[in-house]
Design a protein around this motif. Structure first.
Motif, PDB file in Angstrom:
ATOM      1  N   ARG A 159      -2.626  23.707  -3.849  1.00  0.00           N
ATOM      2  CA  ARG A 159      -3.978  24.193  -4.057  1.00  0.00           C
ATOM      3  C   ARG A 159      -4.973  23.220  -3.447  1.00  0.00           C
ATOM      4  O   ARG A 159      -4.696  22.039  -3.311  1.00  0.00           O
ATOM      5  CB  ARG A 159      -4.249  24.343  -5.555  1.00  0.00           C
ATOM      6  N   ARG A 160      -6.124  23.718  -3.113  1.00  0.00           N
ATOM      7  CA  ARG A 160      -7.172  22.864  -2.593  1.00  0.00           C
ATOM      8  C   ARG A 160      -8.127  22.516  -3.723  1.00  0.00           C
ATOM      9  O   ARG A 160      -8.463  23.354  -4.569  1.00  0.00           O
ATOM     10  CB  ARG A 160      -7.921  23.537  -1.448  1.00  0.00           C
ATOM     11  N   ALA A 161      -8.546  21.274  -3.733  1.00  0.00           N
ATOM     12  CA  ALA A 161      -9.469  20.817  -4.767  1.00  0.00           C
ATOM     13  C   ALA A 161     -10.484  19.874  -4.146  1.00  0.00           C
ATOM     14  O   ALA A 161     -10.178  19.133  -3.201  1.00  0.00           O
ATOM     15  CB  ALA A 161      -8.721  20.123  -5.899  1.00  0.00           C
ATOM     16  N   TYR A 162     -11.699  19.900  -4.704  1.00  0.00           N
ATOM     17  CA  TYR A 162     -12.719  18.943  -4.277  1.00  0.00           C
ATOM     18  C   TYR A 162     -12.423  17.634  -5.007  1.00  0.00           C
ATOM     19  O   TYR A 162     -12.993  17.326  -6.045  1.00  0.00           O
ATOM     20  CB  TYR A 162     -14.119  19.452  -4.608  1.00  0.00           C
ATOM     21  N   ALA A 163     -11.494  16.878  -4.433  1.00  0.00           N
ATOM     22  CA  ALA A 163     -11.016  15.651  -5.064  1.00  0.00           C
ATOM     23  C   ALA A 163     -11.057  14.469  -4.109  1.00  0.00           C
ATOM     24  O   ALA A 163     -10.457  13.430  -4.377  1.00  0.00           O
ATOM     25  CB  ALA A 163      -9.600  15.849  -5.593  1.00  0.00           C
ATOM     26  N   GLY A 164     -11.755  14.628  -2.981  1.00  0.00           N
ATOM     27  CA  GLY A 164     -11.901  13.532  -2.038  1.00  0.00           C
ATOM     28  C   GLY A 164     -10.827  13.506  -0.976  1.00  0.00           C
ATOM     29  O   GLY A 164      -9.716  14.006  -1.176  1.00  0.00           O
ATOM     30  N   LYS A 165     -11.193  12.947   0.152  1.00  0.00           N
ATOM     31  CA  LYS A 165     -10.250  12.709   1.253  1.00  0.00           C
ATOM     32  C   LYS A 165     -10.191  11.208   1.493  1.00  0.00           C
ATOM     33  O   LYS A 165     -11.182  10.503   1.339  1.00  0.00           O
ATOM     34  CB  LYS A 165     -10.714  13.445   2.513  1.00  0.00           C
ATOM     35  N   PHE A 166      -9.024  10.734   1.914  1.00  0.00           N
ATOM     36  CA  PHE A 166      -8.819   9.297   2.027  1.00  0.00           C
ATOM     37  C   PHE A 166      -8.479   8.919   3.467  1.00  0.00           C
ATOM     38  O   PHE A 166      -7.713   9.615   4.144  1.00  0.00           O
ATOM     39  CB  PHE A 166      -7.710   8.851   1.073  1.00  0.00           C
ATOM     40  N   GLU A 167      -9.066   7.804   3.910  1.00  0.00           N
ATOM     41  CA  GLU A 167      -8.868   7.357   5.283  1.00  0.00           C
ATOM     42  C   GLU A 167      -8.773   5.839   5.308  1.00  0.00           C
ATOM     43  O   GLU A 167      -8.936   5.165   4.282  1.00  0.00           O
ATOM     44  CB  GLU A 167     -10.026   7.832   6.160  1.00  0.00           C
ATOM     45  N   THR A 168      -8.537   5.296   6.486  1.00  0.00           N
ATOM     46  CA  THR A 168      -8.441   3.843   6.629  1.00  0.00           C
ATOM     47  C   THR A 168      -9.802   3.204   6.376  1.00  0.00           C
ATOM     48  O   THR A 168     -10.791   3.586   7.006  1.00  0.00           O
ATOM     49  CB  THR A 168      -7.954   3.473   8.032  1.00  0.00           C
ATOM     50  N   PRO A 169      -9.891   2.248   5.461  1.00  0.00           N
ATOM     51  CA  PRO A 169     -11.194   1.670   5.125  1.00  0.00           C
ATOM     52  C   PRO A 169     -11.728   0.804   6.266  1.00  0.00           C
ATOM     53  O   PRO A 169     -10.994  -0.019   6.830  1.00  0.00           O
ATOM     54  CB  PRO A 169     -10.911   0.813   3.886  1.00  0.00           C
ATOM     55  N   PRO A 170     -12.994   0.976   6.627  1.00  0.00           N
ATOM     56  CA  PRO A 170     -13.614   0.067   7.597  1.00  0.00           C
ATOM     57  C   PRO A 170     -13.992  -1.245   6.913  1.00  0.00           C
ATOM     58  O   PRO A 170     -13.968  -1.335   5.687  1.00  0.00           O
ATOM     59  CB  PRO A 170     -14.869   0.838   8.024  1.00  0.00           C
ATOM     60  N   PRO A 171     -14.346  -2.285   7.684  1.00  0.00           N
ATOM     61  CA  PRO A 171     -14.762  -3.548   7.053  1.00  0.00           C
ATOM     62  C   PRO A 171     -16.065  -3.386   6.289  1.00  0.00           C
ATOM     63  O   PRO A 171     -16.887  -2.520   6.598  1.00  0.00           O
ATOM     64  CB  PRO A 171     -14.913  -4.505   8.244  1.00  0.00           C
TER      65      PRO A 171
END
Length: 937
Positions: free
Chosen positions: A606-618
């Motif tokens: 299911r799709r949820a508005y729970a955030g997407k995660f990516e590589t953190p910038p400095p």
């Protein structure tokens, strides 16, 4: 330190010296080898900094006469003192006039060479501080909430009758009341008590039958059994989840001028409800909301992105950076206030003026969240690996059953008829009726579901789908074309064609959709009488991508009918051709439907508005919070004030996004962290008694309200840990105390000493929250739908403008009759009726609601269509159920239904007169507006 500009920097430095205690006589007594600080150094600052000694420093709220803070520096210079190197210390260079645009002191005589020599020698000696410079006077030691959590002893206190208290809470409360000459009030009446505890635990009142049974129950454990039943109710989680959703600024729209809705944000709401109902350990509850994607609780990270999100972007790079920094500030602030009760967000532009939170602390926390982006993502399959194996077993069973009855479906029904087909991408659906069992065909709802999101009905008008037909029946106003996809069931919300045969209704979606299921019905309503005439018995359903070329999706050809049974046609091999065989066949088909549903539930993503995660910038510390003035790079970390709980990374480590969030989650859940447990039990106390032991539940800092009962707070926090972090255990302790069960009646002595009931000499009465009022209105009119979970219903008219113009509904149906926690929460958009009862708009975190009294509250409760409808329904129900034609009997029943008691003679006489003149609904309407109905007492 204080924010300054270059023009004001000379005054700033003078202020620093005073704030350090160097311009305040007798504040510090240091010895620097050959130089006596009090004798030699202090007079210099008194002489040259006297203009900053006073109001300006007091207003700043500083107390930085401590070694650690003095060495911290300020905005212009992260390090004002370079130990042992006076000529490299900005402090010396400013005093000596070596900084061209900084003058110190700003006015009057400059420091003489001899005075500069004293300062230089003091700096060269390393500016030693006394042993207790970071001890007894340390601001950490002065802030009560940062002290280690220890379990205090229970006070020796007795009740007014001299008996020992069974519940330790009462001992703590009575010990505080005794010096005031007060004691706990007598117990509340049983009718009052059952209503109070029911509303506090579930947000709903008891039924008159529940009240009568409790009043008549003379067993000593009657109340404890009542509490257990309420704690086990699914309504417990619904009620208490709403309190947490306030704290974390949850809403189902973006905010700002567009304010688009988030149709899949409800997953986080349901996660919170389930967490309360399952009594999830508090530490686990904390960790999952920061890193649920790593802990098999995917929807929990809706916490991180529950705030507003500006979707309007532009070519201005500065605007985009500012928007992103605001999003991160929201995550930092919500996390710190919710779990720590600290306003870390105040350190975004400068170190906190009151609490031991540095600006570096703020950016270290920001670095934890820089990999988090707003948006939807696919949730993990609900069952995990175990669910996958179970689903495979169900698929084997499905294959066997489907092979047994391949090609045959049960007869049509006036209830829900499910049509399945291989996924097709279409923009139009057309339901073509060839014949009915009687009269013109009628549909109360035509639903079309996405293949990848089986719970999403794309046919709804609220999603922009438009309906057309071959012709509409003109004989009754309740039968309208708009009802065919309005989400409401029942004959009252249905469409009828203008002829009996060869008619159609068509739906056009806003965009092409991939679908694999259609559900239609003639009368799926909840009324006592349902209709089975006008039922389509021969039909076909077609789909089209362009509106011109149509393909068959499904038809009635493979359904069983009574005629086919009678003619013994198409009976599966091995089945006797009698009526019993059809019943068995239908039973098998129902089993197949159940297996299919269970398999999809285990495997579906299911799709949820729970955030997407990516590589953190400095992450960099930003001078004054300005992204155009970056300073040193900052590694992700927790607050430095908690020295014993480090998150040890260097900027070169560059941990991944999950590593950062998991580290912070573990830090918050660590038993050595004294704040989360204190903050949590205080929120539970607030939920039970109306106001927390700390009245500022998200600010346990210097500017927050001190606890009224600090020992009790620490005892409860210790109990939480010793009881496996069980929320229900603490709530049970609270509501079984004599403090909770006492009367709410006032008396002169109590009002004189404690008019606000903060010391709890009586149970503090309070008005119901807006959601509770709406739920209770539906409850007493027997209209409340207790269906749990799932997508939200809307209290607003459908809207597809780019900049949404949300208009509250004024007419309501059964579709809007669930509890208000399941109403779509639109940011900054109040509903038309109950928002006036201080429901927060989710524009920001709301740790506690104000309790206002306004004319609009009275007007909405007395005149709104919603309240009038509930009064009418209640009156109809009472008249229908009354065993006696006597009006007085019905009036008495109204009092019992609404106020859970019988009326006295004056009230009964008044009710009869009002009912005779204006009808029973007027009596119900009046009772629904009483304080007795609208308050917890």
């Amino acid at each position: 330190m204080r924010q300054i500009t270059r023009k004001s920097s000379s005054r700033f430095v003078s202020g620093i010296l005073v704030a350090w205690g160097l311009g305040v006589c007798g504040t510090i007594a240091l010895q620097a080898q050959e130089i006596d600080f009090t004798r030699d150094v202090l007079p210099i600052f008194e002489t040259h900094c006297i203009d900053c000694h006073g109001e300006d420093t007091q207003e700043s709220g500083y107390r930085v006469d401590l070694k650690r803070i003095a060495l911290r520096g300020g905005d212009l210079y992260p390090q004002l003192i370079v130990t042992g190197e006076p000529r490299s210390s900005p402090l010396y260079r400013i005093l000596a006039g070596l900084e061209s645009d900084l003058t110190m002191p700003p006015d009057g005589e400059r420091l003489s060479d001899a005075e500069l020599k004293v300062i230089e020698e003091w700096l060269a000696a390393g500016t030693p501080w006394p042993d207790d410079a970071d001890g007894a006077d340390d601001e950490n030691a002065r802030l009560w909430s940062l002290q280690p959590l220890t379990k205090p002893s229970i006070p020796q206190a007795r009740s007014a009758t001299g008996a020992d208290f069974e519940n330790p809470i009462d001992s703590f409360i009575q010990a505080r009341l005794k010096p005031l000459g007060l004691s706990l009030s007598p117990p509340a009446e049983r009718r009052t008590l059952i209503r109070r505890v029911s509303l506090v635990l579930t947000g709903l009142p008891p039924t008159p039958e529940d009240v009568a049974a409790f009043v008549a129950d003379d067993q000593p454990d009657a109340y404890e059994r009542l509490v257990e039943r309420l704690l086990a109710s699914p309504q417990f989680g619904e009620h208490w989840a709403r309190k947490w959703l306030d704290v974390v600024r949850f809403a189902e729209s973006d905010g700002f001028e567009t304010n688009h809705d988030r149709p899949n944000a409800w997953h986080y709401r349901d996660y919170v409800i389930e967490s309360f109902n399952s009594d999830k350990p508090f530490a686990q509850f904390v960790m999952e909301q920061l890193a649920g994607d790593q802990l098999n609780a995917d929807a929990a990270t809706g916490f991180l992105v529950g705030g507003s999100h500006d979707i309007v972007k532009g070519e201005d790079a500065d605007l985009g950076i500012t928007q992103r920094l605001d999003e991160l500030a929201d995550m930092v602030n919500t996390t710190s206030t919710s779990f720590l009760g600290l306003t870390v967000g105040c350190a975004r532009c400068h170190s906190h003026k009151f609490d031991p939170i540095t600006q570096t602390d703020y950016y270290a926390l920001q670095a934890v969240f820089t990999g988090v982006q707003h948006g939807e993502r696919e949730l993990q399959a609900a069952g995990g690996e175990e669910g996958r194996l179970l689903a495979e077993a169900k698929r084997v069973e499905l294959a066997r059953l489907q092979n047994e009855i391949a090609g045959f479906r049960p007869p049509v029904t006036h209830r829900a008829n499910v049509e399945r087909f291989t996924p097709r991408t279409i923009k139009w659906v057309r339901f073509f009726v060839e014949a009915t069992n009687l009269y013109e065909p009628c549909l109360d709802e035509l639903e079309v579901f996405r293949a990848e999101e089986p719970d999403v009905n794309v046919a709804l008008a609220s999603r922009g789908t438009k309906a057309t037909s071959s012709g509409d029946y003109q004989g009754a106003e309740i039968h309208q074309l708009a009802h065919v996809n309005d989400g409401r069931y029942g004959n009252r919300f249905s469409w009828i064609a203008d002829s009996q045969n060869n008619v159609w209704v068509s739906l056009e979606f806003p965009d092409a959709e991939t679908v694999d299921k259609i559900v239609w019905s003639r009368d799926r309503g909840y009324d006592e009488v349902t209709y089975s005439d006008r039922l389509a018995t021969s039909y076909r359903i077609e789909g089209s991508l362009d509106g011109e070329n149509w393909e068959l999706l499904v038809s009635s050809d493979d359904r069983w009918s009574q005629q086919r049974l009678d003619e013994r046609q198409r009976v599966p091999t091995g089945y006797p051709d009698d009526h019993e065989s059809l019943k068995n066949l239908i039973s098998l088909r129902e089993r197949i439907e159940i297996l299919e549903r269970e398999t999809r539930s285990l495997l579906q993503t299911r799709r949820a508005y729970a955030g997407k995660f990516e590589t953190p910038p400095p992450t960099f510390r930003l001078h004054r919070g300005d992204h155009r003035q970056p300073r040193e790079e900052v590694a992700p970390a927790a607050l430095s004030a908690f020295a014993g709980l480090p998150i040890s990374w260097n900027v070169t480590d560059n941990p991944s996004d999950p590593e950062r969030r998991m580290a912070l989650a573990r830090w918050l859940a660590d038993p050595s962290n004294p704040l989360p447990a204190r903050v949590w039990v205080n929120r539970l106390w607030q939920g039970v008694f109306g106001t927390g032991i700390v009245a500022t539940p998200s600010d346990f800092g210097m500017m927050g309200t001190p606890p009224t009962h600090p020992e009790l707070l620490d005892w409860l926090a210790s109990e939480l840990r010793s009881r496996n972090d069980s929320t229900k255990e603490i709530v049970r302790l609270l509501v079984t105390s004599e403090t909770f069960r006492q009367s709410s009646r006032p008396h002169a002595a109590g009002l004189r000493e404690d008019a606000g009931s903060r010391w709890l000499w009586r149970f503090p009465p309070r008005r119901l929250d807006g959601e509770m009022i709406r739920d209770q209105l539906l409850w007493v009119s027997d209209s409340l739908d207790l269906t749990s979970g799932g997508p939200s219903y809307s209290l607003f008219e459908p809207n597809d403008n780019y900049a949404r113009n949300w208009i509250p509904k004024t007419e309501f149906s059964s579709a809007e009759s669930r509890r208000m926690i399941y109403a779509q929460k639109l940011r900054m958009e109040p509903d038309a009726i109950f928002s006036v009862f201080d429901i927060p708009d989710a524009g920001q975190v709301c740790p506690s609601r104000p309790r206002s009294t306004t004319p609009m509250q009275a007007l909405n409760m007395f005149n709104s269509n919603f309240v009038l409808d509930q009064a009418d329904r209640l009156a109809e129900n009472l008249e229908r159920a009354s065993p006696s034609p006597a009006l007085s009997s019905t009036i008495s029943a109204a009092f019992e239904k609404i106020l859970l008691r019988v009326p006295d003679q004056d009230e009964l006489a008044w009710g009869v007169v009002l009912a005779e003149e204006h009808g029973l609904a007027a009596v119900c309407r009046a009772l629904l507006n009483t304080n007795e109905f609208l308050w917890i007492e």
